[in-house]
Design an enzyme around this catalytic site. Structure first.
Site, PDB file in Angstrom:
ATOM      1  N   TRP A 138      42.859  -3.834  16.351  1.00 28.56           N
ATOM      2  CA  TRP A 138      44.250  -4.300  16.247  1.00 28.56           C
ATOM      3  C   TRP A 138      44.482  -5.308  17.362  1.00 28.56           C
ATOM      4  O   TRP A 138      44.084  -5.091  18.507  1.00 28.56           O
ATOM      5  CB  TRP A 138      45.255  -3.143  16.393  1.00 28.56           C
ATOM      6  CG  TRP A 138      46.647  -3.684  16.472  1.00 28.56           C
ATOM      7  CD1 TRP A 138      47.410  -4.134  15.439  1.00 28.56           C
ATOM      8  CD2 TRP A 138      47.440  -3.902  17.668  1.00 28.56           C
ATOM      9  NE1 TRP A 138      48.604  -4.618  15.903  1.00 28.56           N
ATOM     10  CE2 TRP A 138      48.647  -4.490  17.248  1.00 28.56           C
ATOM     11  CE3 TRP A 138      47.221  -3.660  19.022  1.00 28.56           C
ATOM     12  CZ2 TRP A 138      49.655  -4.839  18.158  1.00 28.56           C
ATOM     13  CZ3 TRP A 138      48.208  -4.015  19.924  1.00 28.56           C
ATOM     14  CH2 TRP A 138      49.422  -4.582  19.486  1.00 28.56           C
ATOM     15  N   LYS A 181      49.970  -5.334  10.885  1.00 33.84           N
ATOM     16  CA  LYS A 181      51.292  -5.150  11.493  1.00 33.84           C
ATOM     17  C   LYS A 181      52.216  -6.276  11.043  1.00 33.84           C
ATOM     18  O   LYS A 181      51.801  -7.427  10.969  1.00 33.84           O
ATOM     19  CB  LYS A 181      51.161  -5.144  13.014  1.00 33.84           C
ATOM     20  CG  LYS A 181      52.455  -4.826  13.746  1.00 33.84           C
ATOM     21  CD  LYS A 181      52.173  -4.390  15.169  1.00 33.84           C
ATOM     22  CE  LYS A 181      53.469  -4.245  15.946  1.00 33.84           C
ATOM     23  NZ  LYS A 181      53.258  -3.632  17.251  1.00 33.84           N
ATOM     24  N   ASP A 237      49.294   1.887   9.824  1.00 36.78           N
ATOM     25  CA  ASP A 237      50.183   2.521  10.810  1.00 36.78           C
ATOM     26  C   ASP A 237      51.561   2.493  10.173  1.00 36.78           C
ATOM     27  O   ASP A 237      52.058   1.422   9.797  1.00 36.78           O
ATOM     28  CB  ASP A 237      50.132   1.700  12.115  1.00 36.78           C
ATOM     29  CG  ASP A 237      51.036   2.243  13.211  1.00 36.78           C
ATOM     30  OD1 ASP A 237      52.203   2.568  12.916  1.00 36.78           O
ATOM     31  OD2 ASP A 237      50.592   2.314  14.373  1.00 36.78           O
ATOM     32  N   HIS A 279      54.309  -0.090  10.851  1.00 34.04           N
ATOM     33  CA  HIS A 279      53.965  -1.507  10.760  1.00 34.04           C
ATOM     34  C   HIS A 279      54.340  -2.192   9.463  1.00 34.04           C
ATOM     35  O   HIS A 279      53.747  -3.192   9.093  1.00 34.04           O
ATOM     36  CB  HIS A 279      52.466  -1.684  11.002  1.00 34.04           C
ATOM     37  CG  HIS A 279      52.076  -1.402  12.420  1.00 34.04           C
ATOM     38  ND1 HIS A 279      50.828  -1.671  12.921  1.00 34.04           N
ATOM     39  CD2 HIS A 279      52.780  -0.882  13.448  1.00 34.04           C
ATOM     40  CE1 HIS A 279      50.773  -1.316  14.191  1.00 34.04           C
ATOM     41  NE2 HIS A 279      51.948  -0.831  14.529  1.00 34.04           N
ATOM     42  N   ASP A 292      59.346  -0.562  14.769  1.00 34.33           N
ATOM     43  CA  ASP A 292      58.096   0.080  15.185  1.00 34.33           C
ATOM     44  C   ASP A 292      58.250   0.641  16.603  1.00 34.33           C
ATOM     45  O   ASP A 292      57.586   0.204  17.532  1.00 34.33           O
ATOM     46  CB  ASP A 292      56.975  -0.978  15.130  1.00 34.33           C
ATOM     47  CG  ASP A 292      55.622  -0.416  15.536  1.00 34.33           C
ATOM     48  OD1 ASP A 292      55.341   0.738  15.198  1.00 34.33           O
ATOM     49  OD2 ASP A 292      54.855  -1.151  16.196  1.00 34.33           O
TER      50      ASP A 292
HETATM   51  C1  RNT Z   1      50.404  -1.379  17.976  1.00 34.34           C
HETATM   52  C2  RNT Z   1      49.396  -0.644  17.180  1.00 34.34           C
HETATM   53  C3  RNT Z   1      48.207  -0.145  17.933  1.00 34.34           C
HETATM   54  C4  RNT Z   1      48.553   0.422  19.295  1.00 34.34           C
HETATM   55  C5  RNT Z   1      47.444   1.161  19.981  1.00 34.34           C
HETATM   56  C6  RNT Z   1      47.739   1.420  21.406  1.00 34.34           C
HETATM   57  O1  RNT Z   1      51.561  -1.633  17.307  1.00 34.34           O
HETATM   58  O2  RNT Z   1      50.013   0.420  16.515  1.00 34.34           O
HETATM   59  O3  RNT Z   1      47.512   0.759  17.166  1.00 34.34           O
HETATM   60  O4  RNT Z   1      49.657   1.260  19.232  1.00 34.34           O
HETATM   61  O5  RNT Z   1      46.267   0.499  19.786  1.00 34.34           O
HETATM   62 ZN    ZN Z   2      48.795   1.821  15.514  1.00 34.43          ZN
END
Ligand code: RNT
Ligand code: ZN
Length: 415
Positions: A181, A224, A256, A259, A291
């Protein structure tokens, strides 16, 4: 009859075997993120958190050394039922006294202490290259930077992380999910949306050119929609990341649930992706209006996510990791609440009469389906959870919090 026995009988009447559900849950690993313990800072830099993510709050007692962070994680783990996995970021490299190694030169030995911790509990380790909070992030960009030297530095970091991921898998005996990421993006309307994405694509391809065993290392790309300071554009958008994973053998999509646009739900995306990908990865979090990465709780979407994983029979195809960071409350309690909430959601999904509900849908008995879905909401789930906790040797109720308060008084407040 005990409360558990009575609850068990009520579930059995619906065709649910709670013993099998508890047995199954005890084999499912949930990855606990080390970064909740120190507000995503790590040990390899003194600077602030960057990359479109932010912690808020200044609760006392934050871990500032590897020893403190690991002790805090062990304290939290002792209060959480079920199987765990560690989730470590590259910025949590541990150096010898006076040693410093930049991220492009990290080696497995810098993570040996994490392996020792994992082995102590028979856990696996997931890993994340850290493409943020570092001076080599140029103008907010890493792998998608127009500057070749910048991209090359971060590609080398990614490759080093693949080697470290493979070391984790070999040492622990569990595959290592390695999540890519970056916060690469623009605050305001970009003049070129494709260029950064093409560069990002080529950079990830260069990282994945590092040789690795696909059974040991599971690289993922996390998408994201936006971040703080990158509101208008992110290079790793949903379409970018999903297409990348779909077109690169052995690469998993990572979703996530903080996101996406606020009315989109990851629970609905899980079965869609499972129709195409052998395996998918998740970061489970709680976004409040955006987020915000609040502590995970047993809310509707967490339950829906767990339900989808369970009723798609995909507990062995979905890697579950938590990802949130709250600096405004006791950080150990934050871990415990989030991990226990994920476990509760999974157990609740496992004691849902999924086969019977599916049959109602397939037979087009949709009125009865609605009636049943509402009915099962008030089954005595708490009694099953209490039994599961008892069998796992942890407190079923909030008695665990007394332990955290004691640790706060004796350890955290003395830091
Ligand atoms: C950020 C992402 C990512 C981080 C971590 C710390 O928006 O969610 O995964 O939170 O890598
Ligand atoms: Zn994440």
């Amino acid at each position: 009859m005990t409360r558990f026995e009575s609850a068990k009988a009520m579930y059995a009447a619906l065709g649910v075997d709670v013993e099998a559900a508890m047995e199954k849950l005890s084999s499912v690993a949930v990855a606990m993120h080390c970064w909740q313990g120190d507000d995503v800072i790590g040990f390899d830099h003194d600077g602030p958190l960057t990359g479109g993510i932010q912690t808020t709050g200044n609760y006392p007692g934050k871990a500032t050394t590897p020893e403190q962070l690991m002790a805090d994680m062990e304290k939290a783990m002792s209060l959480i039922p079920g199987k765990k996995k560690l989730n470590v970021h590259a910025c949590y490299a541990i150096f010898e006294k006076g040693e410093f190694v930049d991220r492009d030169k990290l080696e497995p030995k810098h993570f040996k202490a994490w392996v020792d911790l994992a082995k102590k509990y028979g856990m696996g380790i997931d890993f994340n290259p850290t493409f943020f909070s570092h001076p080599k992030i140029k103008d907010g960009l890493s792998l998608s930077s127009p500057d070749k030297a910048t991209r090359d530095f971060w590609i080398e970091h990614g490759k080093a992380c693949i080697r470290i991921s493979e070391y984790f898998a070999k040492e622990t005996g569990f595959p290592c999910v390695m999540n890519i990421w970056t916060g690469d993006g623009f605050k305001d309307i970009p003049a070129d949306r494709m260029g950064p994405r093409v560069r990002y694509k080529e950079s990830i391809e260069a990282i994945l050119a590092e040789p690795f065993d696909k059974n040991l290392v599971k690289p993922c790309v996390e998408s994201k929609v936006f971040g703080i300071g990158v509101e208008s554009y992110t290079a790793g958008s949903a379409e970018f990341s999903l297409t990348f994973a779909a077109t690169h053998d052995g690469c998993l999509p990572l979703m996530d649930n903080g996101h996406y646009h606020p009315t989109e739900v990851v629970s609905d995306k899980i079965p869609a992706l499972l129709a195409f990908f052998p395996e998918v990865a998740l970061h489970v979090t709680r976004g409040v209006r955006w987020d915000s990465d609040h502590v995970l709780i047993l809310d509707d979407e967490t339950r829906e996510i767990a339900k989808e994983i369970v009723r798609c029979d995909a507990l062995d195809r979905v890697y579950i990791a938590l990802d949130y960071f709250d600096a405004s409350i006791n950080r150990i309690a934050a871990w415990v609440v989030g991990m226990r909430s994920m476990q509760k959601a999974l157990l609740s999904a496992l004691v849902t009469p999924n086969a019977a509900l599916k049959a109602l849908q397939d037979e087009n008995k949709l009125t009865e389906l609605l009636v049943m879905q509402e009915e099962i909401k008030t089954l005595p789930f708490g009694d099953i959870w209490a039994e599961y906790c008892a069998r796992q040797g942890v407190a079923a109720d909030k008695a665990w919090f007394e332990d955290v308060q004691k640790y706060e008084a004796e350890v955290l407040l003395k830091r």
